[in-house]
Write a protein that holds these residues in place. Structure first.
Motif, PDB file in Angstrom:
ATOM      1  N   VAL A 267       0.975  -1.256  -0.087  1.00  9.49           N
ATOM      2  CA  VAL A 267       0.206  -0.085   0.114  1.00  9.49           C
ATOM      3  C   VAL A 267       0.976   1.174   0.065  1.00  9.49           C
ATOM      4  N   ILE A 268       0.647   2.401  -0.847  1.00  4.76           N
ATOM      5  CA  ILE A 268       1.275   3.458  -1.002  1.00  4.76           C
ATOM      6  C   ILE A 268       0.269   4.671  -0.423  1.00  4.76           C
ATOM      7  N   ASN A 269       0.792   5.532   0.352  1.00  3.06           N
ATOM      8  CA  ASN A 269       0.262   6.805   0.172  1.00  3.06           C
ATOM      9  C   ASN A 269       0.909   7.891  -0.529  1.00  3.06           C
ATOM     10  N   HIS A 311      -4.506  -7.996   5.722  1.00  5.00           N
ATOM     11  CA  HIS A 311      -4.629  -8.586   4.332  1.00  5.00           C
ATOM     12  C   HIS A 311      -4.225  -7.576   3.389  1.00  5.00           C
ATOM     13  N   ASP A 312      -5.008  -6.613   3.538  1.00  2.00           N
ATOM     14  CA  ASP A 312      -4.851  -5.275   2.542  1.00  2.00           C
ATOM     15  C   ASP A 312      -5.126  -3.986   3.566  1.00  2.00           C
ATOM     16  N   ALA A 313      -4.878  -2.706   3.057  1.00  6.89           N
ATOM     17  CA  ALA A 313      -5.202  -1.535   3.466  1.00  6.89           C
ATOM     18  C   ALA A 313      -5.355  -0.500   2.592  1.00  6.89           C
ATOM     19  N   GLN A 314      -5.884   0.604   3.128  1.00 11.44           N
ATOM     20  CA  GLN A 314      -5.699   1.939   2.296  1.00 11.44           C
ATOM     21  C   GLN A 314      -5.205   2.916   3.207  1.00 11.44           C
ATOM     22  N   ILE A 332      -6.394   2.260   6.968  1.00 13.25           N
ATOM     23  CA  ILE A 332      -7.640   1.665   7.296  1.00 13.25           C
ATOM     24  C   ILE A 332      -7.438   0.211   6.801  1.00 13.25           C
ATOM     25  N   GLY A 333      -7.207  -0.925   7.958  1.00 10.42           N
ATOM     26  CA  GLY A 333      -6.622  -2.149   7.579  1.00 10.42           C
ATOM     27  C   GLY A 333      -7.838  -3.181   7.633  1.00 10.42           C
ATOM     28  N   PHE A 369     -11.968   4.031   0.636  1.00  8.40           N
ATOM     29  CA  PHE A 369     -12.927   5.312   0.819  1.00  8.40           C
ATOM     30  C   PHE A 369     -13.514   5.946  -0.276  1.00  8.40           C
ATOM     31  N   THR A 370     -14.668   6.560  -0.065  1.00  6.83           N
ATOM     32  CA  THR A 370     -15.257   7.517  -0.869  1.00  6.83           C
ATOM     33  C   THR A 370     -14.576   8.618  -1.060  1.00  6.83           C
TER      34      THR A 370
END
Length: 498
Positions: A267-269, A311-314, A332-333, A369-370
């Motif tokens: 995941v990358i910000n 498992h994934d995130a944003q 958010i995981g 996210f929206t």
């Protein structure tokens, strides 16, 4: 005699002053030049093409236009606009004249002005198979056309997994990054009729069905569940240097990070220059932080292991309705059996904000996210298998990050399993395994309404709850081209029907 001399001197003084003022006076002068504002064709009527600017030592009182094309223009105070929608094929350039007058009634010299209409290539984009009567060739569809397809053998693998996209900022070319069990293929999709495989980056160790790709700037970051794989870093600008007549090149990584072995996802910000590897053996499978501000020298930056395997995130720089967290970096995981919200702003001291569940948890898989960050759309990968029923997405109300709640459930039209989903504007793009990609309008999500508006099914055999079909969808190219990675059949480009 004395009075006569005084009167004479007074009159001479008035004459001298008037003459001095007369010598300083200049008529108005237009200083805004002879070039107007060029317009892109078909960009809309009523656009400004010229702003009249003038100088003088008396106030400018009026503005005027005339000349060849004045009848096609409107003058409002000192602003000139084109009445019609610009169309290069109708008229490619315009010319007119401007003058101004000042409060004394003096008029400037005539200034000629011209501007051009910029021609656009209006050739319809290439379409391999239009979506007609519910099919694009052999593929079931609604509102989305098939642009291209490349099979797994041509790509260099036996099965597909993740995909992502990158646009070269120098050339504007769009590239697809296609994950395979054997490595990563890089595809130039700037020519839709002839998408070209530029090259292939082999897996760092052994083959694996799981590979995940994200980009930061001009670099790709690739992880895999292959043992000892770590994180490959690849300079995407090299893609533009491969000659068009050359067969696909076998690339090597430009850097490698070995702070972990295998990872399920990355995941990358983009806003902060940090990557988060999830599902590694470190931090109990929680996010492993990596500073990628210098992409060729990734540096370990901590991690978070206080909750379940992630498992994934944003990860976003938060700008949503909960002002307690404005400007914070929030993760958010999707953590197998729960959703966890963590403040990761301080990499040495990440702090859980809260965690939450929902009814009928199968496997909390991935969410997004929206754009207003009011809602979070979650996919559960096993609920269709474990509990039956149609595809389900769980929508959380995240207006208060400390107290999230389930806002609604969305049910799709098939029994297929949902995998990865992404929001672009008011559309949610769902990789729905055997049901292909589904495009869902979320304009009325606050009113608990989501409506499917299109789909493209790359796995026409069935829509069963199975792990066949679409793994991922990438909808973020400015061109509107959408890329799809299919586990069984390879790489696809689709686009909304016109």
């Amino acid at each position: 005699m004395k009075n006569f001399i005084v009167l004479t001197c007074f009159l001479l003084l008035i004459y001298s002053c008037n003459r001095s003022i007369s010598l300083q006076y200049t008529p108005p002068e237009i200083v805004s030049g002879n070039t107007g504002i060029d317009l892109i064709e078909n960009s809309g009527a009523g656009q400004t093409v010229y702003i009249i600017e003038a100088t003088g030592n008396v106030e400018i009182a009026s503005y005027f236009i005339g000349g060849d094309d004045a009848d096609l223009l409107t003058l409002n105070n000192n602003t000139v606009s084109l009445d019609a929608n610009p169309d290069f094929e109708v008229k490619s350039s315009y010319s007119f004249e401007v003058t101004v007058s000042d409060a004394e009634g003096d008029i400037s010299e005539i200034q000629g002005v011209s501007f051009s209409i910029i021609d656009l290539d209006e050739t319809p984009p290439f379409v391999l198979n239009f979506c007609e009567n519910g099919f694009a060739g052999e593929y079931p569809c609604n509102n989305y056309d098939l642009i291209a397809h490349i099979d797994l053998t041509t790509l260099g693998g036996d099965s597909g997994n993740d995909c992502w996209g990158w646009t070269d900022p120098a050339s504007g070319k769009e590239y697809a990054l296609m994950g395979l069990n054997t490595g990563t293929s890089f595809i130039d999709i700037s020519d839709l009729e002839f998408p070209r495989i530029i090259g292939f980056l082999p897996t760092h160790t052994t083959n694996s069905s799981w590979r995940d790709i994200k980009t930061y700037g001009n670099y790709a970051f690739i992880v895999s569940e292959a043992p000892g794989h770590g994180m490959q870093v690849f300079d995407l600008t090299k893609l533009g240097n491969v000659p068009t007549n050359q067969p696909p090149e076998t690339f090597t990584s430009d850097a490698h990070y070995d702070g972990f072995g295998d990872a399920h996802n990355i995941v990358i910000n983009d806003a902060q220059g940090y990557a988060y590897a999830v599902g590694t053996s470190a931090y109990s499978g929680g996010p492993h932080f990596i500073d990628i501000s210098n992409p060729l020298n990734p540096v370990a930056a901590g991690g978070y292991g206080e909750d379940a395997y992630s498992h994934d995130a944003q990860v976003v720089t938060y700008n949503g309705p909960d002002t307690d967290y404005t400007g914070k970096e929030i993760l958010i995981g999707s953590n197998q059996n729960e959703v966890v919200i963590v403040d990761v702003t301080d990499k040495m001291n990440p702090t859980q904000i809260t965690k939450t569940g929902y009814p009928n948890i199968g496997y909390t898989h991935q969410g997004w996210f929206t754009e207003d960050q009011n809602y979070f759309i979650l996919g559960d990968e096993l609920d269709e298998l474990n509990f039956g029923g149609n595809t389900r997405n769980i929508i959380f109300d995240f207006t208060d990050l400390d107290n999230p709640s389930v806002h609604m459930n969305y049910y799709g039209p098939t029994t297929a399993i949902d995998h990865n989903g992404y929001v672009k504007g008011n559309d949610y793009y769902l990789a729905n395994y055997s049901a292909g990609i589904r495009v869902i309008d979320i304009t009325a999500i606050s009113n608990e309404t989501m409506t499917e508006i299109g789909y493209f099914d790359t796995y026409p055999s069935n829509d069963n709850a199975s792990f066949n079909g679409v793994w991922n969808v990438y909808p973020y190219f400015e061109s509107g081209n959408i890329i799809i990675s299919d586990i069984n059949t390879g790489f696809y480009i689709v686009r909304k029907s016109e």
